[in-house]
Every structure is written in structure tokens, then in C-alpha cells.
Design a protein around this motif. Structure first.
Motif, PDB file in Angstrom:
ATOM      1  N   ARG A  99       2.982 -59.816 -85.303  1.00 11.02           N
ATOM      2  CA  ARG A  99       3.648 -59.481 -84.039  1.00 11.02           C
ATOM      3  C   ARG A  99       4.393 -58.158 -84.138  1.00 11.02           C
ATOM      4  N   LEU A 100       5.121 -57.958 -85.224  1.00 12.37           N
ATOM      5  CA  LEU A 100       5.913 -56.732 -85.373  1.00 12.37           C
ATOM      6  C   LEU A 100       5.048 -55.524 -85.716  1.00 12.37           C
ATOM      7  N   ALA A 101       3.877 -55.761 -86.307  1.00 12.92           N
ATOM      8  CA  ALA A 101       2.981 -54.644 -86.613  1.00 12.92           C
ATOM      9  C   ALA A 101       2.583 -53.917 -85.336  1.00 12.92           C
ATOM     10  N   LYS A 102       2.327 -54.679 -84.294  1.00 11.28           N
ATOM     11  CA  LYS A 102       1.974 -54.069 -83.005  1.00 11.28           C
ATOM     12  C   LYS A 102       3.153 -53.294 -82.445  1.00 11.28           C
ATOM     13  N   VAL A 103       4.344 -53.856 -82.535  1.00 10.00           N
ATOM     14  CA  VAL A 103       5.548 -53.202 -82.015  1.00 10.00           C
ATOM     15  C   VAL A 103       5.823 -51.901 -82.759  1.00 10.00           C
ATOM     16  N   ASN A 104       5.636 -51.931 -84.078  1.00  8.18           N
ATOM     17  CA  ASN A 104       5.960 -50.777 -84.926  1.00  8.18           C
ATOM     18  C   ASN A 104       4.773 -49.842 -85.150  1.00  8.18           C
ATOM     19  N   ASN A 105       3.633 -50.171 -84.525  1.00  7.14           N
ATOM     20  CA  ASN A 105       2.437 -49.335 -84.611  1.00  7.14           C
ATOM     21  C   ASN A 105       1.981 -49.117 -86.057  1.00  7.14           C
ATOM     22  N   VAL A 106       1.941 -50.217 -86.829  1.00  6.32           N
ATOM     23  CA  VAL A 106       1.446 -50.159 -88.202  1.00  6.32           C
ATOM     24  C   VAL A 106       0.218 -51.066 -88.302  1.00  6.32           C
ATOM     25  N   ASN A 107      -0.534 -50.921 -89.381  1.00  9.43           N
ATOM     26  CA  ASN A 107      -1.764 -51.693 -89.564  1.00  9.43           C
ATOM     27  C   ASN A 107      -1.431 -53.172 -89.811  1.00  9.43           C
ATOM     28  N   PRO A 108      -1.819 -54.065 -88.886  1.00 10.50           N
ATOM     29  CA  PRO A 108      -1.454 -55.478 -89.036  1.00 10.50           C
ATOM     30  C   PRO A 108      -2.111 -56.146 -90.229  1.00 10.50           C
ATOM     31  N   ILE A 109      -3.336 -55.720 -90.560  1.00 11.71           N
ATOM     32  CA  ILE A 109      -4.035 -56.364 -91.678  1.00 11.71           C
ATOM     33  C   ILE A 109      -3.344 -56.032 -92.999  1.00 11.71           C
ATOM     34  N   GLU A 110      -2.886 -54.804 -93.130  1.00 11.28           N
ATOM     35  CA  GLU A 110      -2.127 -54.441 -94.327  1.00 11.28           C
ATOM     36  C   GLU A 110      -0.861 -55.281 -94.441  1.00 11.28           C
ATOM     37  N   GLN A 111      -0.199 -55.531 -93.306  1.00 11.71           N
ATOM     38  CA  GLN A 111       1.018 -56.348 -93.319  1.00 11.71           C
ATOM     39  C   GLN A 111       0.710 -57.793 -93.709  1.00 11.71           C
TER      40      GLN A 111
END
Length: 364
Positions: free
Chosen positions: A217-229
Motif C-alpha cells: 500500500r505504501l509503495a504506491k503512495v511513495n512511488n517505489v517498486n512494490p515488489i522490491e518492498q
């Protein structure tokens, strides 16, 4: 001890779909059941296993059957209430708390729906650390805890009390009954003391699921790669990336069985990954190499959003990433491998830990 509300349910549902390795039942339906119950009855108390009196009776909430059946026959929640009440009457003792039998899909959500309606707390532990298709495939079985006496209940009002000689027979009889009861049932099985759960269960699984859902959820908000997270959160590995080129699944003998083929893209171009599943993904391999095999976890994530894709949700043309996650150490014991390893499911390969496969690979 803490309270679980709507946002926590949303995050746990995403993590449950991922740790469910494609199975465990549709988490969306379970999420709706949990959200509705919390809306009507209030937030649910989540307990650490050490916060429960050792002699307390605790029973997991679970659903049994083929995940594909849930697309047409969603549970109402009454089935679980009936199963719990009938089991309490048979045992002559009140159930103190419930917990998920597995870290997967609907079965991570049902305890919250059941707990809210019955006024029970939920314990942060489960019996798999992932999802598996058969009733004996739990750490409780590895530690000699009986699945029965146990209760099955369907949406028509039928209940069935099980008393079996061992947990493999519980699976056989319950599976046959489930088929006759419409392909899915609610279960109240593996009644145990909190002391047994502390010793045999996998602790902190709901917290991990919540962390997974929050990371996506936060990956989308912070514009980072969700799979890496996700990989960072679960200690997993990227195994393959590509586009679904074929999907073949059918519901038989009470399971959703099939294969999905993923055509490689980018660095995987020229290869095809085949995923074989029985409710859950059991083996991932290309024509040349083994990528990951049960009991390690295999999950399929949407390449753009990082959201997990269930076996019934895989669609032709979907771009996805296949990841592997090391299983709990209990499954890497001799009894664990005998119970849920590749040869139990009919695959003629030896179990090799996913971290070793990533490091040096195994040719087929």
C-alpha cells in the motif's frame, strides 16, 4: 494485545493472499466477511500466544474445499458459528479464542469474522506459515496434535462431527463429506490448549501479513517498486517475470488443480515458467531448471502493482512476477518434507531450499 479494525483487515487480506501461495480461498470474500462483522460487532482483539492462559481451549477458524467453489458459493458466516457452537456443546467447554489454521486467503480472514460475531479474541499464530491443501498439512500434525474431535458445517444447516484414528483419515473423510456438502464447508477442527498452540504454532503470522499489505500500500503512495518492498519484507527472491501465455485449471476431488505457463520477458526472454498447483502453487520450473518447490512458498504478483494473484485469478496475458520465499524451519524437517514435500504431491524431484536454487540452481 491490540485492536484490529478496518485498515488492519485490508492490509492483512493482501498479505494473506501472498502467503497463501495462490490458494487458501479468495481473500476478497473473506475480507468482506471480516469487514462486515467488525462493522456490526466492533473491532477484534488480537492477542500474542503468550497472552493466553495455557489451559484455555483454542480452536482455529477455517474453510475447507476448492477455492474455485467460492466464486459461486460464498459463505455467510453462520456456518462457522454453528461449527463452533456444536463443538463447544460436544466438548462441554467454552472456546476462549480462535486463530487462523493457515496463513492464506480466506482462512486468514475467517477468524476475524467469527471472533467479531462470537465476541472472542484472535491469537496471532497459525499452523502453516503459508497455505497447504490438506488438513494434516499443519505443524500441529508434525507435533502429534489430533485434528478431532472436529466439526464441519455447510450453508444448508448440516453439521458433521468427526472422530478419526489419525489426521490423514480426518482429511480423507472430511474431503469426501465436503464434496457432498457442496464443495466447501466451514470447519472447527484441531481443538487444543493454548499451551499446545504456543509450542506448535507459527507465531506472528498475522503481523507479518499486515506488514506485507502495508508495504504494498505504501509503495504506491511513495512511488517505489512494490515488489522490491515485498521481497524485503518476507526475505524472498524474484524467480521469474513475464506474461501469462496459458492457464489450465479444473476442480476435481475437492481441489482446484492446474497449470499456468508464463512466457519470459526481459532477462527471462526465451524461457517459459510452468506453475503447477493443487489449490496452492507447489512447483515452479522452466524447461531447463527448477525454480522453487513445496514446502517453500511460491507467489505470483502483478508486475505493476505488486498485488498477489491467486490461482483462480490468473488470467491470460497478465504480466506478473513469480517470487519464492523460504518456508518455516519446521517444514524442512524429515517429517515436514514427507508431509508436504514434492514427492508427496507426485513430483519426481527432491526438495532443495529456494535460497540454494537461486544461488546455484538445479538443472532438470
Amino acid at each position: 494485545m491490540r485492536k484490529i479494525g478496518k485498515q488492519q483487515i485490508e492490509d492483512i487480506a493482501v498479505g494473506a493472499a501472498l502467503l497463501g501461495t495462490g490458494g487458501g480461498g479468495d481473500p476478497y470474500i473473506g475480507k468482506l466477511m471480516a469487514l462486515q462483522a467488525i462493522e456490526e460487532y466492533g473491532e477484534v482483539t488480537l492477542l500474542d500466544p503468550d497472552e493466553v492462559p495455557e489451559d484455555a481451549l483454542v480452536v482455529p477458524s477455517s474453510m475447507m474445499g476448492a477455492p474455485t467453489v467460492m466464486l459461486e458459493k460464498a459463505p455467510s458466516g453462520e456456518e462457522a458459528i454453528e461449527a463452533f457452537k456444536n463443538l463447544e456443546e460436544y466438548l462441554g467447554k467454552k472456546i476462549y479464542a480462535t486463530f487462523p489454521i493457515e496463513a492464506g486467503g480466506v482462512n486468514s480472514m475467517l477468524p476475524f469474522a467469527t471472533a467479531a460475531r462470537l465476541g472472542l479474541p484472535v491469537i496471532d499464530a497459525d499452523g502453516m506459515g503459508r497455505a497447504f491443501p490438506e488438513l494434516q498439512m499443519v505443524t500441529f500434525y508434525l507435533d502429534g496434535i489430533s485434528a478431532t474431535p472436529g466439526m464441519l458445517a455447510d450453508e444448508k444447516g448440516n453439521t458433521l462431527l468427526l472422530s478419526t484414528i489419525n489426521n490423514v483419515w480426518t482429511e480423507r473423510i472430511a474431503r469426501a463429506a465436503t464434496i457432498q456438502m457442496g464443495g466447501s464447508v466451514m470447519c472447527a477442527i484441531y481443538p487444543m490448549t493454548a499451551k499446545e498452540l504456543k509450542q506448535s504454532g507459527i507465531h506472528g503470522i498475522l503481523k507479518l501479513e499486515e506488514e506485507i499489505g502495508k508495504a504494498i500500500r505504501l509503495a504506491k503512495v511513495n512511488n517505489v517498486n512494490p515488489i522490491e518492498q515485498v521481497l524485503k519484507t518476507v526475505g524472498g527472491f524474484e524467480l521469474f517475470s513475464g506474461k501469462v501465455s496459458d492457464i489450465n485449471r479444473k476442480t476435481e476431488t475437492g481441489f482446484a488443480r492446474g497449470e499456468a505457463k508464463i512466457e519470459g520477458l526481459n532477462e527471462y526472454k526465451g524461457e517459459t515458467c510452468t506453475l503447477s498447483f493443487q489449490n496452492e502453487h507447489l512447483i515452479a520450473q522452466t524447461e531447463q531448471r527448477l525454480l522453487c518447490v513445496t514446502p517453500d512458498l511460491i507467489a505470483v504478483l502483478d508486475a505493476e502493482t505488486g498485488l498477489p494473484i491467486t490461482t483462480e485469478g490468473i488470467r491470460y496475458g497478465a504480466r506478473c512476477v513469480v517470487i519464492g520465499i523460504p518456508c518455516h524451519p519446521k517444514w524442512r524437517t524429515a517429517k515436514g518434507i514427507d508431509t508436504v514435500g514434492p514427492k508427496y504431491f507426485g513430483y519426481n524431484v527432491d526438495y532443495v531450499p529456494v535460497e540454494e536454487l537461486v544461488k546455484k540452481g538445479v538443472a532438470l
